[in-house]
Design a protein around this motif. Structure first.
Motif, short mmCIF file in Angstrom:
data_model
loop_
_atom_site.label_atom_id
_atom_site.label_comp_id
_atom_site.label_asym_id
_atom_site.label_seq_id
_atom_site.Cartn_x
_atom_site.Cartn_y
_atom_site.Cartn_z
N TRP A 15 -1.96 1.11 -0.04
CA TRP A 15 -3.11 0.94 -0.94
C TRP A 15 -3.76 -0.40 -0.71
O TRP A 15 -3.19 -1.29 -0.09
CB TRP A 15 -2.70 1.12 -2.40
CG TRP A 15 -1.93 -0.01 -2.99
CD1 TRP A 15 -2.42 -1.07 -3.69
CD2 TRP A 15 -0.50 -0.22 -2.93
NE1 TRP A 15 -1.40 -1.92 -4.07
CE2 TRP A 15 -0.21 -1.42 -3.61
CE3 TRP A 15 0.55 0.49 -2.36
CZ2 TRP A 15 1.08 -1.92 -3.74
CZ3 TRP A 15 1.85 -0.01 -2.49
CH2 TRP A 15 2.09 -1.19 -3.18
N ARG A 68 -6.93 7.32 -6.27
CA ARG A 68 -7.47 6.09 -6.83
C ARG A 68 -6.67 5.75 -8.08
O ARG A 68 -6.27 6.64 -8.83
CB ARG A 68 -8.94 6.25 -7.24
CG ARG A 68 -9.89 6.69 -6.15
CD ARG A 68 -10.15 5.55 -5.17
NE ARG A 68 -11.12 5.90 -4.15
CZ ARG A 68 -10.83 6.42 -2.97
NH1 ARG A 68 -9.59 6.73 -2.65
NH2 ARG A 68 -11.77 6.67 -2.08
N ALA A 104 -7.80 0.45 -7.09
CA ALA A 104 -7.12 0.59 -5.80
C ALA A 104 -7.55 1.88 -5.11
O ALA A 104 -7.78 2.90 -5.76
CB ALA A 104 -5.60 0.60 -5.99
N TYR A 163 -6.31 4.38 -1.72
CA TYR A 163 -5.05 4.70 -1.03
C TYR A 163 -5.30 5.22 0.37
O TYR A 163 -6.40 5.70 0.68
CB TYR A 163 -4.25 5.71 -1.87
CG TYR A 163 -3.68 5.07 -3.10
CD1 TYR A 163 -2.36 4.67 -3.14
CD2 TYR A 163 -4.47 4.81 -4.20
CE1 TYR A 163 -1.84 4.03 -4.26
CE2 TYR A 163 -3.97 4.18 -5.33
CZ TYR A 163 -2.65 3.80 -5.35
OH TYR A 163 -2.14 3.16 -6.45
N ASP A 215 -0.42 8.94 0.89
CA ASP A 215 -0.58 7.81 -0.05
C ASP A 215 0.49 6.74 0.16
O ASP A 215 1.09 6.23 -0.79
CB ASP A 215 -0.57 8.30 -1.51
CG ASP A 215 -1.77 9.15 -1.85
OD1 ASP A 215 -2.79 9.08 -1.14
OD2 ASP A 215 -1.68 9.92 -2.84
#
Length: 172
Positions: free
Chosen positions: A110, A84, A93, A95, A107
């Motif tokens: 996002w 985050r 955000a 991910y 990751d």
């Protein structure tokens, strides 16, 4: 042992050629714009996202990041990650990892599930790090990833830098 920071580089805009826009003319705070560019993301040897209904986020010193509507992303390819972050202009955000068979990228994408008001049109849209997938394209041109592990900008021949991301540019 004392850690030292890389020297801060001066921010020097690159010359702008015909048909280009300078990232130094992009706004701060960041702005969201709808685009009809043909955007493509490839991963695990095939196209996993494709749209002409995207958004781009532009911000001073950054190449654009592109956001895809969820319906234009292959179902099941995104797996929520625990990462985050918080952007002062876009909001919080979340991910996603990309997982396809034996292929995985941690990751690699996002999204903003509850963005700030100026970014509300892209609620739930997904952006991809071009350096964490096989390739990204804007209107058929292969993208160069923005340097740095945090930034997800897509560099094409249509944008002029100098771009934030390399060592020494954190203070821009």
């Amino acid at each position: 042992m004392r850690l030292t920071r890389p020297p801060r580089l001066p921010a020097t805009p690159d010359p702008v050629r015909p048909g280009q826009e300078s990232v130094w003319d992009f706004p701060r705070p960041a702005r969201l714009e709808p685009v009809s560019f043909h955007l493509v993301v490839q991963f695990a040897g095939r196209t996993i996202a494709e749209t002409r209904r995207g958004f781009r986020a532009i911000e001073t010193s950054h190449p654009p990041s592109y956001y895809f509507p969820p319906d234009d992303i292959e179902a099941g390819i995104l797996r929520p990650s625990s990462a985050r972050t918080l952007c002062e202009w876009k909001g919080g955000a979340v991910y996603f990892d990309l997982v396809e068979g034996e292929h995985a990228s941690h990751d690699a994408a996002w999204s903003y599930p509850h963005p700030a008001p100026d970014f509300a049109p892209a609620t739930g849209y997904v952006a991809f790090y071009p350096g964490r997938v096989d390739a990204c394209f804007v209107d058929g041109e292969k993208v160069t990833p923005q340097e740095g592990s945090f930034y997800g900008g897509w560099i094409t021949s249509h944008v002029a830098g100098q771009f934030k991301g390399p060592p020494g540019t954190a203070g821009w």
